[in-house]
Design a protein around this motif. Structure first.
Motif, PDB file in Angstrom:
ATOM      1  N   GLY A  94       1.192 -10.021   4.652  1.00 30.37           N
ATOM      2  CA  GLY A  94       0.369  -9.498   3.569  1.00 30.37           C
ATOM      3  C   GLY A  94      -0.669  -8.528   4.102  1.00 30.37           C
ATOM      4  N   SER A  95      -1.793  -8.455   3.419  1.00 28.29           N
ATOM      5  CA  SER A  95      -2.757  -7.380   3.673  1.00 28.29           C
ATOM      6  C   SER A  95      -3.481  -7.451   5.008  1.00 28.29           C
ATOM      7  CB  SER A  95      -3.778  -7.322   2.539  1.00 28.29           C
ATOM      8  OG  SER A  95      -3.151  -6.877   1.352  1.00 28.29           O
ATOM      9  N   ILE A  96      -3.374  -8.571   5.736  1.00 29.08           N
ATOM     10  CA  ILE A  96      -3.972  -8.560   7.079  1.00 29.08           C
ATOM     11  C   ILE A  96      -3.269  -7.530   7.965  1.00 29.08           C
ATOM     12  CG2 ILE A  96      -4.855 -10.934   6.999  1.00 29.08           C
ATOM     13  CD1 ILE A  96      -2.433 -11.769   8.717  1.00 29.08           C
ATOM     14  N   PHE A  97      -2.003  -7.183   7.629  1.00 23.76           N
ATOM     15  CA  PHE A  97      -1.272  -6.177   8.403  1.00 23.76           C
ATOM     16  C   PHE A  97      -1.849  -4.782   8.202  1.00 23.76           C
ATOM     17  CE2 PHE A  97       2.349  -3.298   9.254  1.00 23.76           C
ATOM     18  CZ  PHE A  97       2.732  -3.750  10.516  1.00 23.76           C
ATOM     19  N   LYS A  98      -2.662  -4.602   7.162  1.00 28.12           N
ATOM     20  CA  LYS A  98      -3.276  -3.293   6.943  1.00 28.12           C
ATOM     21  C   LYS A  98      -4.135  -2.864   8.130  1.00 28.12           C
ATOM     22  CE  LYS A  98      -3.155  -3.586   1.905  1.00 28.12           C
ATOM     23  NZ  LYS A  98      -3.845  -4.063   0.702  1.00 28.12           N
ATOM     24  N   ALA A  99      -4.629  -3.834   8.903  1.00 26.87           N
ATOM     25  CA  ALA A  99      -5.374  -3.488  10.118  1.00 26.87           C
ATOM     26  C   ALA A  99      -4.471  -2.761  11.106  1.00 26.87           C
ATOM     27  CB  ALA A  99      -5.953  -4.750  10.756  1.00 26.87           C
ATOM     28  N   VAL A 100      -3.211  -3.180  11.203  1.00 25.44           N
ATOM     29  CA  VAL A 100      -2.251  -2.520  12.100  1.00 25.44           C
ATOM     30  C   VAL A 100      -1.875  -1.145  11.553  1.00 25.44           C
ATOM     31  CG1 VAL A 100       0.049  -2.684  13.142  1.00 25.44           C
ATOM     32  CG2 VAL A 100      -1.378  -4.741  12.917  1.00 25.44           C
ATOM     33  N   THR A 101      -1.673  -1.057  10.231  1.00 25.23           N
ATOM     34  CA  THR A 101      -1.363   0.240   9.623  1.00 25.23           C
ATOM     35  C   THR A 101      -2.511   1.219   9.823  1.00 25.23           C
ATOM     36  OG1 THR A 101      -0.054  -0.927   7.945  1.00 25.23           O
ATOM     37  CG2 THR A 101      -0.605   1.371   7.494  1.00 25.23           C
ATOM     38  N   MET A 102      -3.749   0.726   9.707  1.00 21.74           N
ATOM     39  CA  MET A 102      -4.899   1.597   9.949  1.00 21.74           C
ATOM     40  C   MET A 102      -4.953   2.032  11.413  1.00 21.74           C
ATOM     41  SD  MET A 102      -8.894   1.090   8.915  1.00 21.74           S
ATOM     42  CE  MET A 102     -10.149   2.248   9.487  1.00 21.74           C
TER      43      MET A 102
ATOM     44  N   LEU B 241      -5.142   5.886  12.819  1.00 23.38           N
ATOM     45  CA  LEU B 241      -6.142   6.352  13.779  1.00 23.38           C
ATOM     46  C   LEU B 241      -5.479   6.962  15.014  1.00 23.38           C
ATOM     47  CD1 LEU B 241      -8.637   3.341  13.603  1.00 23.38           C
ATOM     48  CD2 LEU B 241      -9.018   5.648  12.690  1.00 23.38           C
ATOM     49  N   ALA B 242      -4.362   6.365  15.444  1.00 19.68           N
ATOM     50  CA  ALA B 242      -3.673   6.845  16.642  1.00 19.68           C
ATOM     51  C   ALA B 242      -2.984   8.182  16.412  1.00 19.68           C
ATOM     52  CB  ALA B 242      -2.657   5.805  17.119  1.00 19.68           C
TER      53      ALA B 242
ATOM     54  N   LEU C  40       3.140   8.378   7.747  1.00 17.35           N
ATOM     55  CA  LEU C  40       3.316   8.108   9.173  1.00 17.35           C
ATOM     56  C   LEU C  40       4.792   8.097   9.556  1.00 17.35           C
ATOM     57  CD1 LEU C  40       0.723   5.228   9.589  1.00 17.35           C
ATOM     58  CD2 LEU C  40       0.716   7.332  10.935  1.00 17.35           C
ATOM     59  N   GLY C  41       5.607   7.518   8.696  1.00 15.84           N
ATOM     60  CA  GLY C  41       7.022   7.348   8.994  1.00 15.84           C
ATOM     61  C   GLY C  41       7.289   6.025   9.681  1.00 15.84           C
ATOM     62  N   ASP C  42       8.515   5.575   9.586  1.00 12.77           N
ATOM     63  CA  ASP C  42       8.878   4.253  10.103  1.00 12.77           C
ATOM     64  C   ASP C  42       8.660   4.150  11.605  1.00 12.77           C
ATOM     65  OD1 ASP C  42       9.953   1.626   9.517  1.00 12.77           O
ATOM     66  OD2 ASP C  42      11.742   2.248  10.605  1.00 12.77           O
ATOM     67  N   GLU C  43       8.980   5.194  12.340  1.00  9.76           N
ATOM     68  CA  GLU C  43       8.904   5.121  13.800  1.00  9.76           C
ATOM     69  C   GLU C  43       7.459   4.972  14.284  1.00  9.76           C
ATOM     70  OE1 GLU C  43      10.298   4.497  17.469  1.00  9.76           O
ATOM     71  OE2 GLU C  43      11.453   4.617  15.610  1.00  9.76           O
ATOM     72  N   GLN C  44       6.537   5.734  13.709  1.00 13.35           N
ATOM     73  CA  GLN C  44       5.148   5.649  14.151  1.00 13.35           C
ATOM     74  C   GLN C  44       4.516   4.311  13.762  1.00 13.35           C
ATOM     75  OE1 GLN C  44       3.852   7.663  16.315  1.00 13.35           O
ATOM     76  NE2 GLN C  44       5.731   8.875  16.210  1.00 13.35           N
ATOM     77  N   LEU C  45       4.862   3.810  12.581  1.00 14.37           N
ATOM     78  CA  LEU C  45       4.328   2.512  12.176  1.00 14.37           C
ATOM     79  C   LEU C  45       4.913   1.409  13.048  1.00 14.37           C
ATOM     80  CD1 LEU C  45       2.466   1.021  10.279  1.00 14.37           C
ATOM     81  CD2 LEU C  45       4.304   0.943   8.586  1.00 14.37           C
TER      82      LEU C  45
ATOM     83  N   GLU D 133      10.959   0.170   1.028  1.00 14.57           N
ATOM     84  CA  GLU D 133      10.669  -0.865   2.032  1.00 14.57           C
ATOM     85  C   GLU D 133       9.578  -0.401   2.993  1.00 14.57           C
ATOM     86  OE1 GLU D 133      11.695  -3.959   2.111  1.00 14.57           O
ATOM     87  OE2 GLU D 133      12.899  -3.661   0.311  1.00 14.57           O
ATOM     88  N   LEU D 134       9.649   0.863   3.406  1.00 13.95           N
ATOM     89  CA  LEU D 134       8.611   1.411   4.272  1.00 13.95           C
ATOM     90  C   LEU D 134       7.262   1.416   3.559  1.00 13.95           C
ATOM     91  CD1 LEU D 134       7.546   2.808   6.789  1.00 13.95           C
ATOM     92  CD2 LEU D 134       8.491   4.974   5.919  1.00 13.95           C
ATOM     93  N   ALA D 135       7.283   1.809   2.285  1.00 13.43           N
ATOM     94  CA  ALA D 135       6.040   1.852   1.513  1.00 13.43           C
ATOM     95  C   ALA D 135       5.400   0.470   1.432  1.00 13.43           C
ATOM     96  CB  ALA D 135       6.308   2.398   0.114  1.00 13.43           C
ATOM     97  N   TRP D 136       6.223  -0.569   1.236  1.00 16.14           N
ATOM     98  CA  TRP D 136       5.669  -1.922   1.139  1.00 16.14           C
ATOM     99  C   TRP D 136       5.297  -2.497   2.508  1.00 16.14           C
ATOM    100  CZ3 TRP D 136       3.096  -4.019  -2.357  1.00 16.14           C
ATOM    101  CH2 TRP D 136       3.403  -3.902  -3.707  1.00 16.14           C
ATOM    102  N   THR D 137       5.830  -1.925   3.594  1.00 19.10           N
ATOM    103  CA  THR D 137       5.470  -2.400   4.933  1.00 19.10           C
ATOM    104  C   THR D 137       4.024  -2.044   5.251  1.00 19.10           C
ATOM    105  OG1 THR D 137       7.767  -2.127   5.666  1.00 19.10           O
ATOM    106  CG2 THR D 137       6.090  -2.347   7.381  1.00 19.10           C
TER     107      THR D 137
END
Length: 263
Positions: free
Chosen positions: A4-12, A16-17, A72-77, A111-115
Motif C-alpha cells: 500500500g501507500s508506505i511504498f510511496k516512499a520508494v516511488t518518491m 528524486l534519483a 518514470l517507467g517500469d525499469e526506473q521504478l 499495473e504500473l500506475a497502481w505500483t
C-alpha cells in the motif's frame, strides 16, 4: 502482502534519483485519473488540486504517485525498489527474511500506475519495510539486521560485541534527508498525525493495502524517530484492520512513547 501507500516512499526515492527538479514540480489531482480501462482515485474520493511531491506524500495522493510511476517507467521504478532490497535474497547472518518482490509480469500501464502507490502485484514483508524506514533514517544506508547486540557474562562484563554491517546504500544522504523531511510532514500535518509524540521528531508513512479476496485492508505504518540519540525505526501492520492512518499509526505512537519513556 502488498505494502500500500508506505511504498510511496520508494516511488518518491525513484523520482528524486531521476529528476533533479523533482521538488519544484507540481502535479494535478482532480480526484480521478484514467489509465486505460482503469480509473485511479484517492481515499474518500479526495481532490488535492495542484500539489508538490512533498505534499503528495503527506496527503498520500494515489493519483500523483500513479503519474510518477508512469513517467518514470517500469525499469526506473524497479531499479529504485531493488536499491531498497526488493528482488534480493535476504539471507542475513542472524536471520533470513522472506524475499520481497517487484512484479515482473503483466507490466501494462494500469499495473504500473497502481505500483506507484504501492498496489499491483508488489509483495513485501514487515521486517523488510522496517529496513526501508531505517535506511531512510540512516542517510540512505540500510544496515543488516542483527538479533544480538552484545553478550555479557554473569558480572555483566562484555564477552562479545556485534559488528554493524552495511547491507545496501539505497539512496544518497541528500535524497534521504529530503525524503525524511517529507515523511516528517506526513506526521505533522498529513495522514500520519496519529503517530505523533510530543517532544519527539517522528517521520513516517501510512498505508492501506488490499489483496485479492480480502474485504478489509491491511493497515500499515513505517516510520522512525529522527534523533541521533534515539535511533529507532518501526513497521506496524495490522491485517484486516482498515486504514493505516487509523489503525497502524496509533500503535506506532505507543511504541515511540515507550521508547521515549525509557530514555
Amino acid at each position: 502482502s502488498a505494502p500500500g501507500s508506505i511504498f510511496k516512499a520508494v516511488t518518491m526515492a525513484a523520482a528524486l534519483a531521476n529528476w533533479p527538479d523533482a521538488l519544484d514540480r507540481t502535479f494535478t489531482c482532480t480526484g480521478a485519473y484514467q489509465v486505460g480501462e482503469t480509473i485511479i482515485t484517492d481515499a474518500g474520493n479526495a481532490r488535492h488540486g495542484e500539489i508538490t511531491l512533498q505534499k503528495a506524500l503527506a496527503v498520500s495522493c494515489n493519483i500523483t504517485f500513479a503519474k510518477l510511476a508512469l513517467e518514470l517507467g517500469d525499469e526506473q521504478l524497479r531499479l529504485a525498489a531493488q536499491a531498497f532490497g526488493l528482488d534480493d535474497h535476504l539471507l542475513f547472518s542472524d536471520l533470513v527474511v522472506e524475499n520481497s518482490l517487484y512484479p515482473s509480469s503483466n507490466r501494462v500501464a494500469k499495473e504500473l500506475a497502481w505500483t506507484g502507490p504501492g498496489q499491483s502485484a508488489l509483495f513485501v514483508t514487515p521486517m523488510h519495510m522496517c529496513l526501508v524506514a531505517a535506511g531512510i533514517a540512516n542517510d540512505g544506508v540500510i544496515m543488516e539486521p542483527k538479533l544480538l547486540i552484545q553478550s555479557v557474562d554473569r558480572n555483566k562484563q562484555g564477552k562479545a560485541q556485534m559488528t554493524p554491517t552495511v547491507y545496501k546504500k539505497a539512496m544518497t544522504p541528500q535524497h534521504a534527508d529530503v525524503l525524511a523531511e517529507a515523511m516528517r510532514q506526513v506526521v505533522v500535518s498529513g495522514t500520519g498525525t496519529r503517530a505523533a509524540v510530543p517532544g519527539l521528531k517522528i517521520c513516517g508513512k501510512t498505508g492501506s493495502a488490499q489483496i485479492d479476496g480480502q474485504t478489509s485492508t491491511n493497515a500499515w505504518f513505517i516510520g522512525f524517530i529522527d534523533e541521533k540519540t534515539l535511533p529507532y525505526a518501526v513497521c506496524v501492520v495490522v491485517n484486516d484492520a482498515g486504514e493505516g492512518s487509523r489503525h497502524a499509526a496509533p500503535l506506532a505512537r505507543q511504541i515511540f512513547e515507550y521508547i521515549k519513556n525509557q530514555r
